[in-house]
Design an enzyme around this catalytic site. Sequence first.
Site, PDB file in Angstrom:
ATOM      1  N   LYS A  47       0.873  -1.294  -0.097  1.00 20.72           N
ATOM      2  CA  LYS A  47       0.003   0.098  -0.183  1.00 20.72           C
ATOM      3  C   LYS A  47       0.835   1.332   0.088  1.00 20.72           C
ATOM      4  O   LYS A  47       0.351   2.273  -0.591  1.00 20.72           O
ATOM      5  CB  LYS A  47      -0.951  -0.021   1.104  1.00 20.72           C
ATOM      6  CG  LYS A  47      -2.186  -0.822   0.995  1.00 20.72           C
ATOM      7  CD  LYS A  47      -3.003  -0.822   2.474  1.00 20.72           C
ATOM      8  CE  LYS A  47      -4.286  -1.533   2.117  1.00 20.72           C
ATOM      9  NZ  LYS A  47      -5.283  -1.241   3.405  1.00 20.72           N
ATOM     10  N   ASP A  82     -10.580   2.964   1.629  1.00 15.81           N
ATOM     11  CA  ASP A  82     -10.772   2.494   2.731  1.00 15.81           C
ATOM     12  C   ASP A  82     -11.598   3.693   3.559  1.00 15.81           C
ATOM     13  O   ASP A  82     -12.220   3.428   4.183  1.00 15.81           O
ATOM     14  CB  ASP A  82      -9.380   2.152   3.653  1.00 15.81           C
ATOM     15  CG  ASP A  82      -8.905   0.811   3.107  1.00 15.81           C
ATOM     16  OD1 ASP A  82      -9.621  -0.121   2.818  1.00 15.81           O
ATOM     17  OD2 ASP A  82      -7.608   0.671   3.085  1.00 15.81           O
ATOM     18  N   GLY A 106      -7.423   2.570  18.546  1.00 23.03           N
ATOM     19  CA  GLY A 106      -6.494   1.885  17.483  1.00 23.03           C
ATOM     20  C   GLY A 106      -5.622   3.135  16.610  1.00 23.03           C
ATOM     21  O   GLY A 106      -6.616   4.096  16.126  1.00 23.03           O
ATOM     22  N   ALA A 107      -4.681   2.878  16.190  1.00 19.47           N
ATOM     23  CA  ALA A 107      -3.916   3.756  15.445  1.00 19.47           C
ATOM     24  C   ALA A 107      -2.933   3.347  14.496  1.00 19.47           C
ATOM     25  O   ALA A 107      -1.994   3.900  13.845  1.00 19.47           O
ATOM     26  CB  ALA A 107      -3.084   4.797  16.384  1.00 19.47           C
ATOM     27  N   GLY A 109      -2.796   0.891  10.713  1.00 18.69           N
ATOM     28  CA  GLY A 109      -3.249   1.261   9.314  1.00 18.69           C
ATOM     29  C   GLY A 109      -4.977   1.530   9.275  1.00 18.69           C
ATOM     30  O   GLY A 109      -5.280   2.340   8.653  1.00 18.69           O
ATOM     31  N   ALA A 192     -13.960  -2.497  13.029  1.00 16.37           N
ATOM     32  CA  ALA A 192     -13.185  -3.019  11.738  1.00 16.37           C
ATOM     33  C   ALA A 192     -12.917  -4.501  11.586  1.00 16.37           C
ATOM     34  O   ALA A 192     -12.544  -4.953  10.398  1.00 16.37           O
ATOM     35  CB  ALA A 192     -12.131  -1.999  11.780  1.00 16.37           C
TER      36      ALA A 192
HETATM   37  P1  ATR Z   1      -4.048  -2.409  11.077  1.00 17.82           P
HETATM   38  O1  ATR Z   1      -3.330  -2.050   9.871  1.00 17.82           O
HETATM   39  O2  ATR Z   1      -5.024  -3.678  11.045  1.00 17.82           O
HETATM   40  O3  ATR Z   1      -4.482  -1.353  11.850  1.00 17.82           O
HETATM   41  P2  ATR Z   1      -1.769  -2.449  12.536  1.00 17.82           P
HETATM   42  O4  ATR Z   1      -0.971  -1.341  12.001  1.00 17.82           O
HETATM   43  O5  ATR Z   1      -0.843  -3.608  13.385  1.00 17.82           O
HETATM   44  O6  ATR Z   1      -2.850  -3.109  11.937  1.00 17.82           O
HETATM   45  O7  ATR Z   1      -2.414  -1.800  14.035  1.00 17.82           O
HETATM   46  C1  ATR Z   1      -3.039  -2.778  15.090  1.00 17.82           C
HETATM   47  C2  ATR Z   1      -3.641  -1.780  16.037  1.00 17.82           C
HETATM   48  O8  ATR Z   1      -4.109  -2.685  17.070  1.00 17.82           O
HETATM   49  C3  ATR Z   1      -2.770  -0.977  16.936  1.00 17.82           C
HETATM   50  O9  ATR Z   1      -3.479   0.220  17.271  1.00 17.82           O
HETATM   51  C4  ATR Z   1      -2.404  -1.764  18.276  1.00 17.82           C
HETATM   52  O10 ATR Z   1      -1.913  -1.090  19.249  1.00 17.82           O
HETATM   53  P3  ATR Z   1      -0.286  -0.492  19.394  1.00 17.82           P
HETATM   54  O11 ATR Z   1      -0.192   0.522  18.360  1.00 17.82           O
HETATM   55  O12 ATR Z   1      -0.306  -0.112  20.669  1.00 17.82           O
HETATM   56  O13 ATR Z   1       0.402  -1.502  19.015  1.00 17.82           O
HETATM   57  C5  ATR Z   1      -3.932  -2.387  18.305  1.00 17.82           C
HETATM   58  N1  ATR Z   1      -3.544  -3.554  19.072  1.00 17.82           N
HETATM   59  C6  ATR Z   1      -3.216  -4.780  18.659  1.00 17.82           C
HETATM   60  N2  ATR Z   1      -3.366  -5.651  19.751  1.00 17.82           N
HETATM   61  C7  ATR Z   1      -3.653  -4.924  20.752  1.00 17.82           C
HETATM   62  C8  ATR Z   1      -3.974  -5.263  22.023  1.00 17.82           C
HETATM   63  N3  ATR Z   1      -3.931  -6.626  22.663  1.00 17.82           N
HETATM   64  N4  ATR Z   1      -4.607  -4.470  22.927  1.00 17.82           N
HETATM   65  C9  ATR Z   1      -4.966  -3.031  22.454  1.00 17.82           C
HETATM   66  N5  ATR Z   1      -4.360  -2.660  21.225  1.00 17.82           N
HETATM   67  C10 ATR Z   1      -3.939  -3.615  20.436  1.00 17.82           C
END
Ligand code: ATR
Length: 250
Positions: A47, A82, A106-107, A109, A192
């Site tokens: 991407k 998206d 969440g922050a 992608g 999501a």
């Molecule tokens: P995507 O592209 O699907 O958003 P990503 O970029 O890996 O995937 O982001 C995953 C998100 O889920 C992030 O916001 C992550 O939090 P961190 O930035 O602190 O890593 C969040 N996430 C994943 N597992 C988590 C958990 N067990 N508890 C809370 N947040 C979680």
Amino acid sequence: MHEAAYDTLGLDARYVSLEPAPEDIRSAIEGAAALGIAGLNVTIPFKEAVLDEVNPTDRAAQIGAVNTVDFSTDPPGGYNTDVDGVRRSFAHHDVPVAGTEAVIVGAGGAGRAVAYALVEAGASVAIANRTTAKAETLAAELDAPTAHSLASLEDLLADAEILVNATSVGMQSDETVVDRGALHPDLTVMDAVYHPLETRLLRDANAVGATTIDGAWMLLYQGIEAFERWTARSAPVEAMNTALRSRLEG
Ligand code: ATR
């Protein structure tokens, strides 16, 4: 869902998956154009790299991710549908976004696409993330939103009308990132995560009388937006929704 749309509209088209090596991304795009392919969807890990090979919209450039390429122009256009997927999912459910208080968890992608969509649609956005620094970076990029740790979720949600889970929590496991006690009937909760379709978060939200929008809607509408770019036709929403859901549930 794309092939269901082609069948419904009688289009002589196919949607296939291709997996070029990362170092071949430029020749893959040039080759697709040369072959007369109408468009591409682009997914992880391409991407970002595809941005340099196409003419991205301002929004795709700002987000730093292209998920849809349209070969009807030269150079090919690069889009981020998206973001449209989020906006159109709320519209489909007649949930107003402008002027609402929205909380995004969440922050990564997905969180980025959701945050851009809700800010563009005029919501007042709070971003909470396990790693607060990532929420701060995204919030700063978008100017208006505020950034928080997960510990603030209960307070943030008390006055909110929209909650979106953009973390991977709930995928393949019956966990939730938001305590059920923080949910209330005036919320619209979007997840999501689309595997499973009914996550623990959405089950909890239903139980407290909140409105729910599952993860298939975002997936459906990013695809519809791409379909409409490639074909210049209105997408057969019902046929695509039915095909997508039967695949996700199967
Ligand atoms: P995507 O592209 O699907 O958003 P990503 O970029 O890996 O995937 O982001 C995953 C998100 O889920 C992030 O916001 C992550 O939090 P961190 O930035 O602190 O890593 C969040 N996430 C994943 N597992 C988590 C958990 N067990 N508890 C809370 N947040 C979680």
